[in-house]
Design a protein around this motif. Sequence first.
Motif, PDB file in Angstrom:
ATOM      1  N   ASP A   1       0.868  -1.165   0.000  1.00 52.68           N
ATOM      2  CA  ASP A   1       0.000   0.000   0.000  1.00 52.68           C
ATOM      3  C   ASP A   1       0.913   1.225   0.000  1.00 52.68           C
ATOM      4  N   MET A   2       0.958   1.908  -1.133  1.00 55.76           N
ATOM      5  CA  MET A   2       1.947   2.966  -1.300  1.00 55.76           C
ATOM      6  C   MET A   2       1.418   4.305  -0.805  1.00 55.76           C
ATOM      7  N   LEU A   3       2.239   4.966  -0.024  1.00 54.28           N
ATOM      8  CA  LEU A   3       1.873   6.301   0.459  1.00 54.28           C
ATOM      9  C   LEU A   3       2.281   7.311  -0.608  1.00 54.28           C
ATOM     10  N   ASP A   4       3.560   7.432  -0.800  1.00 54.76           N
ATOM     11  CA  ASP A   4       4.107   8.201  -1.920  1.00 54.76           C
ATOM     12  C   ASP A   4       5.505   7.659  -2.126  1.00 54.76           C
ATOM     13  N   GLY A   5       6.074   7.902  -3.255  1.00 51.29           N
ATOM     14  CA  GLY A   5       7.381   7.325  -3.506  1.00 51.29           C
ATOM     15  C   GLY A   5       7.273   5.823  -3.620  1.00 51.29           C
ATOM     16  N   HIS A   6       8.120   5.114  -2.889  1.00 57.37           N
ATOM     17  CA  HIS A   6       8.251   3.688  -3.142  1.00 57.37           C
ATOM     18  C   HIS A   6       7.931   2.789  -1.969  1.00 57.37           C
ATOM     19  N   TYR A   7       7.530   3.367  -0.867  1.00 55.41           N
ATOM     20  CA  TYR A   7       7.440   2.545   0.344  1.00 55.41           C
ATOM     21  C   TYR A   7       6.008   2.307   0.809  1.00 55.41           C
ATOM     22  N   CYS A   8       5.799   1.113   1.378  1.00 56.37           N
ATOM     23  CA  CYS A   8       4.486   0.760   1.893  1.00 56.37           C
ATOM     24  C   CYS A   8       4.149   1.662   3.076  1.00 56.37           C
ATOM     25  N   LYS A   9       2.943   2.198   3.084  1.00 50.78           N
ATOM     26  CA  LYS A   9       2.603   3.137   4.152  1.00 50.78           C
ATOM     27  C   LYS A   9       2.390   2.447   5.500  1.00 50.78           C
ATOM     28  N   LEU A  10       2.203   1.132   5.465  1.00 47.53           N
ATOM     29  CA  LEU A  10       2.027   0.408   6.729  1.00 47.53           C
ATOM     30  C   LEU A  10       3.342  -0.038   7.348  1.00 47.53           C
ATOM     31  N   CYS A  11       4.221  -0.620   6.506  1.00 49.06           N
ATOM     32  CA  CYS A  11       5.421  -1.233   7.092  1.00 49.06           C
ATOM     33  C   CYS A  11       6.727  -0.653   6.553  1.00 49.06           C
ATOM     34  N   SER A  12       6.645   0.303   5.630  1.00 46.55           N
ATOM     35  CA  SER A  12       7.817   1.010   5.083  1.00 46.55           C
ATOM     36  C   SER A  12       8.699   0.178   4.153  1.00 46.55           C
ATOM     37  N   TYR A  13       8.292  -1.048   3.858  1.00 48.66           N
ATOM     38  CA  TYR A  13       9.094  -1.877   2.940  1.00 48.66           C
ATOM     39  C   TYR A  13       8.689  -1.534   1.501  1.00 48.66           C
ATOM     40  N   PRO A  14       9.659  -1.483   0.570  1.00 53.83           N
ATOM     41  CA  PRO A  14       9.283  -1.172  -0.826  1.00 53.83           C
ATOM     42  C   PRO A  14       8.579  -2.349  -1.499  1.00 53.83           C
ATOM     43  N   LYS A  15       8.098  -2.121  -2.714  1.00 56.61           N
ATOM     44  CA  LYS A  15       7.399  -3.190  -3.435  1.00 56.61           C
ATOM     45  C   LYS A  15       8.325  -4.373  -3.677  1.00 56.61           C
ATOM     46  N   GLN A  16       9.573  -4.075  -3.867  1.00 61.33           N
ATOM     47  CA  GLN A  16      10.595  -5.096  -4.174  1.00 61.33           C
ATOM     48  C   GLN A  16      11.926  -4.572  -3.665  1.00 61.33           C
ATOM     49  N   ARG A  17      12.761  -5.440  -3.103  1.00 60.12           N
ATOM     50  CA  ARG A  17      14.078  -4.960  -2.652  1.00 60.12           C
ATOM     51  C   ARG A  17      15.063  -6.126  -2.627  1.00 60.12           C
ATOM     52  N   VAL A  18      16.318  -5.822  -2.966  1.00 55.50           N
ATOM     53  CA  VAL A  18      17.365  -6.833  -2.825  1.00 55.50           C
ATOM     54  C   VAL A  18      17.800  -6.799  -1.355  1.00 55.50           C
ATOM     55  N   VAL A  19      17.652  -7.929  -0.687  1.00 59.40           N
ATOM     56  CA  VAL A  19      17.936  -7.983   0.749  1.00 59.40           C
ATOM     57  C   VAL A  19      19.213  -8.777   0.993  1.00 59.40           C
ATOM     58  N   ASP A  20      20.077  -8.198   1.811  1.00 61.00           N
ATOM     59  CA  ASP A  20      21.334  -8.849   2.175  1.00 61.00           C
ATOM     60  C   ASP A  20      21.083  -9.744   3.395  1.00 61.00           C
ATOM     61  N   LEU A  21      20.802 -11.000   3.141  1.00 64.93           N
ATOM     62  CA  LEU A  21      20.446 -11.922   4.227  1.00 64.93           C
ATOM     63  C   LEU A  21      21.632 -12.204   5.144  1.00 64.93           C
ATOM     64  N   SER A  22      22.861 -12.090   4.609  1.00 66.53           N
ATOM     65  CA  SER A  22      24.041 -12.282   5.469  1.00 66.53           C
ATOM     66  C   SER A  22      24.111 -11.166   6.508  1.00 66.53           C
ATOM     67  N   ALA A  23      23.768  -9.949   6.089  1.00 61.54           N
ATOM     68  CA  ALA A  23      23.770  -8.827   7.042  1.00 61.54           C
ATOM     69  C   ALA A  23      22.713  -9.057   8.123  1.00 61.54           C
ATOM     70  N   LEU A  24      21.560  -9.592   7.718  1.00 65.59           N
ATOM     71  CA  LEU A  24      20.516  -9.891   8.712  1.00 65.59           C
ATOM     72  C   LEU A  24      20.987 -10.978   9.677  1.00 65.59           C
ATOM     73  N   ASN A  25      21.709 -11.964   9.143  1.00 66.67           N
ATOM     74  CA  ASN A  25      22.191 -13.025  10.030  1.00 66.67           C
ATOM     75  C   ASN A  25      23.282 -12.500  10.963  1.00 66.67           C
ATOM     76  N   ASN A  26      24.055 -11.530  10.481  1.00 63.57           N
ATOM     77  CA  ASN A  26      25.037 -10.874  11.348  1.00 63.57           C
ATOM     78  C   ASN A  26      24.322 -10.198  12.527  1.00 63.57           C
ATOM     79  N   LEU A  27      23.185  -9.573  12.245  1.00 59.24           N
ATOM     80  CA  LEU A  27      22.383  -8.957  13.323  1.00 59.24           C
ATOM     81  C   LEU A  27      21.923 -10.016  14.325  1.00 59.24           C
ATOM     82  N   ARG A  28      21.449 -11.150  13.796  1.00 58.13           N
ATOM     83  CA  ARG A  28      20.977 -12.220  14.696  1.00 58.13           C
ATOM     84  C   ARG A  28      22.085 -12.679  15.633  1.00 58.13           C
ATOM     85  N   PHE A  29      23.262 -12.903  15.090  1.00 58.02           N
ATOM     86  CA  PHE A  29      24.333 -13.493  15.896  1.00 58.02           C
ATOM     87  C   PHE A  29      25.099 -12.490  16.748  1.00 58.02           C
ATOM     88  N   PHE A  30      25.088 -11.219  16.362  1.00 55.91           N
ATOM     89  CA  PHE A  30      25.958 -10.279  17.084  1.00 55.91           C
ATOM     90  C   PHE A  30      25.214  -9.120  17.744  1.00 55.91           C
TER      91      PHE A  30
END
Length: 271
Positions: free
Chosen positions: A98-127
């Motif tokens: 649900d787009m507010l303006d620009g590219h981000y969902c007005k509910l959760c701020s995630y864009p319609k599509q994004r390349v996600v660095d899952l290694s960076a997310l796993n770094n967050l989990r572990f550290f």
Amino acid sequence: MNEVDEKALQILRKYNLTRPEDTLQADFIYAKDKGLMFDKENINHDEAVRACFEIFSDCRKEHFTNLFLASLSINRLDYRSGLAAYAIMQSFPHHEFDMLDGHYCKLCSYPKQRVVDLSALNNLRFFCGGLFSGSPAEISFFLLQHQKLSDVYPNTLDFEIFGSILQAIRRADQLTTISTLQKQLKSILSFKATKEQIKVLLETLGYCGVLQTPSHEGLLHRYVNISLAPRKTRSSDWKYPVDFWTGKDGVNRDNFMYWFGHYKELKQYIN
Ligand SMILES: [Zn+2]
């Protein structure tokens, strides 16, 4: 199977989100083979939201609270990190992009599509032991990885450390802010956590509503987009709602009982 390959963990520790090229290809392949690093993924908003709910429907609350508590004595931050995602899912809305303006969902701020660095997310989990933005891609990854962990029931020391944390919260005077509490928790002898790790742990208790205020509640009953939520001051780097917590708010008993009420080992700290 909760064992972690030490060499792969060190590769993940050194992984720098802004300089991924610093990680040698051979090291990346090694850590990927051990399940700690991942290829980047192009993740669609609606698919990520759907994945959150699919995984969440298989999740069991005790698996998250057990591992959260079991992380305290051994500082396994990946054990701790699942609870933040699970707590946000309590009120996360079933929704389509649900787009507010620009590219981000007005509910959760995630864009319609994004390349996600899952290694960076796993770094967050572990550290860090908790999540960063609360985006659907982040939540689904955290839940999925958590589901791969075997359950571990907390030991005596885990309960003692959490008991000491609860006592410090309940003894806090009216003037105690969340930053003051963070410093106080640093003095719990058997709790080997850095200041940053304590911050993330307190933020998780905020999402759970264990630390909340009458006008700034956690996410147990009402969803708040934590990346857009209000801040106490412009310079605050604390997440919602613990940012607003002070000593007079103490422990929210109802929410505490929802999450931790079934542990008889904790009863002495809350009554
Ligand atoms: Zn959204």
